[in-house]
Design a protein around this motif. Structure first.
Motif, PDB file in Angstrom:
ATOM      1  N   ARG A  44       0.851  -1.181   0.000  1.00 56.98           N
ATOM      2  CA  ARG A  44       0.000   0.000   0.000  1.00 56.98           C
ATOM      3  C   ARG A  44       0.894   1.242   0.000  1.00 56.98           C
ATOM      4  O   ARG A  44       1.987   1.232   0.569  1.00 56.98           O
ATOM      5  CB  ARG A  44      -0.889  -0.007   1.248  1.00 56.98           C
ATOM      6  CG  ARG A  44      -1.961  -1.075   1.215  1.00 56.98           C
ATOM      7  CD  ARG A  44      -2.680  -1.151   2.537  1.00 56.98           C
ATOM      8  NE  ARG A  44      -1.785  -1.608   3.589  1.00 56.98           N
ATOM      9  CZ  ARG A  44      -1.959  -1.362   4.876  1.00 56.98           C
ATOM     10  NH1 ARG A  44      -2.987  -0.670   5.284  1.00 56.98           N
ATOM     11  NH2 ARG A  44      -1.107  -1.817   5.768  1.00 56.98           N
ATOM     12  N   GLU A  46       0.723   3.910   1.626  1.00 57.15           N
ATOM     13  CA  GLU A  46       1.015   4.430   2.966  1.00 57.15           C
ATOM     14  C   GLU A  46       2.241   3.742   3.572  1.00 57.15           C
ATOM     15  O   GLU A  46       2.963   4.346   4.367  1.00 57.15           O
ATOM     16  CB  GLU A  46      -0.161   4.220   3.927  1.00 57.15           C
ATOM     17  CG  GLU A  46      -1.474   4.797   3.485  1.00 57.15           C
ATOM     18  CD  GLU A  46      -2.274   3.800   2.667  1.00 57.15           C
ATOM     19  OE1 GLU A  46      -1.970   3.666   1.462  1.00 57.15           O
ATOM     20  OE2 GLU A  46      -3.183   3.171   3.201  1.00 57.15           O
ATOM     21  N   THR A  50       5.464   5.737   4.824  1.00 60.54           N
ATOM     22  CA  THR A  50       5.960   5.565   6.190  1.00 60.54           C
ATOM     23  C   THR A  50       7.411   5.082   6.184  1.00 60.54           C
ATOM     24  O   THR A  50       8.209   5.519   7.008  1.00 60.54           O
ATOM     25  CB  THR A  50       5.042   4.590   6.956  1.00 60.54           C
ATOM     26  OG1 THR A  50       3.789   5.243   7.175  1.00 60.54           O
ATOM     27  CG2 THR A  50       5.625   4.188   8.288  1.00 60.54           C
ATOM     28  N   GLN A  53       9.448   8.098   5.448  1.00 61.35           N
ATOM     29  CA  GLN A  53       9.421   8.979   6.617  1.00 61.35           C
ATOM     30  C   GLN A  53      10.318   8.420   7.729  1.00 61.35           C
ATOM     31  O   GLN A  53      11.032   9.160   8.390  1.00 61.35           O
ATOM     32  CB  GLN A  53       7.973   9.138   7.101  1.00 61.35           C
ATOM     33  CG  GLN A  53       7.769  10.180   8.167  1.00 61.35           C
ATOM     34  CD  GLN A  53       7.763  11.589   7.593  1.00 61.35           C
ATOM     35  OE1 GLN A  53       8.164  11.815   6.457  1.00 61.35           O
ATOM     36  NE2 GLN A  53       7.332  12.546   8.388  1.00 61.35           N
TER      37      GLN A  53
ATOM     38  N   ASN B 113       4.511  11.591  12.114  1.00 68.07           N
ATOM     39  CA  ASN B 113       3.730  10.619  11.347  1.00 68.07           C
ATOM     40  C   ASN B 113       2.534  10.151  12.187  1.00 68.07           C
ATOM     41  O   ASN B 113       2.642   9.214  12.970  1.00 68.07           O
ATOM     42  CB  ASN B 113       4.622   9.435  10.958  1.00 68.07           C
ATOM     43  CG  ASN B 113       3.931   8.499   9.989  1.00 68.07           C
ATOM     44  OD1 ASN B 113       2.710   8.557   9.823  1.00 68.07           O
ATOM     45  ND2 ASN B 113       4.710   7.623   9.355  1.00 68.07           N
ATOM     46  N   LEU B 115      -0.231   9.149  10.720  1.00 67.59           N
ATOM     47  CA  LEU B 115      -0.856   8.082   9.938  1.00 67.59           C
ATOM     48  C   LEU B 115      -0.421   6.708  10.455  1.00 67.59           C
ATOM     49  O   LEU B 115      -1.197   5.757  10.429  1.00 67.59           O
ATOM     50  CB  LEU B 115      -0.450   8.229   8.464  1.00 67.59           C
ATOM     51  CG  LEU B 115      -0.782   7.095   7.510  1.00 67.59           C
ATOM     52  CD1 LEU B 115      -2.280   7.067   7.224  1.00 67.59           C
ATOM     53  CD2 LEU B 115      -0.001   7.234   6.213  1.00 67.59           C
ATOM     54  N   ALA B 116       0.838   6.627  10.912  1.00 59.27           N
ATOM     55  CA  ALA B 116       1.395   5.337  11.314  1.00 59.27           C
ATOM     56  C   ALA B 116       2.071   5.439  12.676  1.00 59.27           C
ATOM     57  O   ALA B 116       3.295   5.500  12.773  1.00 59.27           O
ATOM     58  CB  ALA B 116       2.385   4.850  10.258  1.00 59.27           C
ATOM     59  N   ILE B 131      -0.064   1.134  10.429  1.00 62.63           N
ATOM     60  CA  ILE B 131      -0.451   2.042   9.346  1.00 62.63           C
ATOM     61  C   ILE B 131      -1.971   2.073   9.277  1.00 62.63           C
ATOM     62  O   ILE B 131      -2.604   1.078   8.945  1.00 62.63           O
ATOM     63  CB  ILE B 131       0.200   1.606   8.030  1.00 62.63           C
ATOM     64  CG1 ILE B 131       1.710   1.775   8.165  1.00 62.63           C
ATOM     65  CG2 ILE B 131      -0.341   2.439   6.868  1.00 62.63           C
ATOM     66  CD1 ILE B 131       2.523   1.155   7.088  1.00 62.63           C
TER      67      ILE B 131
END
Lengths: 103, 164
Positions: A44, A46, A50, A53, B113, B115-116, B131
């Motif tokens: 995915r 995301e 991540t 990041q 972050n 989101l995660a 996530i």
């Protein structure tokens, strides 16, 4: 950017080996099936974001940077409570169920 | 026990203060064990330090310090990894510790972050970077935001870098 409209049961093919099938469509979300060789990882978006990041975060994580951050947080806290309201999109917002690609 | 770190020298820790990530973290899939370190003068920042790689460390913030109304939406798979019931979301601060990894790049404002988040089951110290695809949170939530003075968990240590 390439934009393709597809219906349930239809698919697109990327290169010779990757197929993306549209399995199910609901309001706001779509279920895809991906056929790809083992050596092509399918994740995915995301997870990729991540990962990037995390790599960036690990590179800059020093006690000095943390102290700077703590200072920023403190100076901000000393100021007025600003309205940093929810800037995230609504979970109900339809996701893009079309295939897009950067030109 | 002791372990070596690049930024904090030799750190003393207890075996039960180790967070175990059965799946590692995206980008660091082979790193399964981390210790959370706090320094009292830079609260509420928490360092997530790898037990096996002295140079691998993350700066994190408790999600409540960034977004007081933060809501978890963990997948069934992540709840299983944490060994938590799959029929409800755990409570932040009581059942789980929830930390957002912060990226501090040169010349750019720091981001977190959301989101995660890193979620740790406080009962067994199992952890995942979850996530949360449908949460609507950003993987680059801009900082700073007004923090709230808040204990991350009851076992937070004072003084120089010490494990949670």
């Amino acid at each position: 950017m390439l934009i393709v409209r597809r219906r349930v049961g239809q698919a697109i093919v990327i290169g010779d080996q990757v197929e993306v099938h549209v399995l199910e469509i609901q309001p706001g979300r779509v279920k895809l099936g991906v056929v790809a060789p083992k050596e092509i990882p399918v994740i995915r978006a995301e997870v990729k974001l991540t990962r990037q990041q995390n790599l960036e975060a690990a590179g800059g994580a020093t006690p000095e940077k943390a102290a700077e951050l703590a200072e920023r947080l403190r100076s901000r806290a000393a100021g007025a409570e600003s309205g940093s309201g929810p800037q995230q999109e609504s979970p109900e917002r339809p996701r893009n169920d079309e295939v897009s690609r950067s030109a | 026990m002791r372990f070596e770190t690049r930024h904090f020298g030799i750190v003393e820790y207890e075996r039960d203060s180790v967070f175990e990530f059965p799946a590692g973290l995206p980008g660091f899939e082979d790193q399964r064990e981390f210790v959370a370190l706090q320094q009292s003068h830079i609260r509420p920042i928490v360092f997530l330090q790898s037990l096996r790689r002295p140079d691998l460390c993350f700066i994190t913030l408790p999600v409540q310090a960034i977004e007081p109304g933060y809501r978890l939406s963990l997948s069934a798979e992540d709840l299983r990894l944490l060994e938590l019931p799959e029929d409800r979301q755990p409570e932040i601060g009581k059942q789980v510790l929830c930390l957002a990894i912060v990226a501090v790049a040169e010349g750019q404002p720091p981001t977190a972050n959301l989101l995660a988040p890193v979620v740790v089951n406080l009962a067994n110290r199992r952890a995942v970077q979850a996530i949360m695809s449908d949460s609507g949170y950003s993987h680059r939530h801009p900082l700073p935001v007004p923090p709230r003075e808040e204990n991350v968990c009851s076992s937070c240590a004072e003084g120089s870098a010490r494990p949670l």
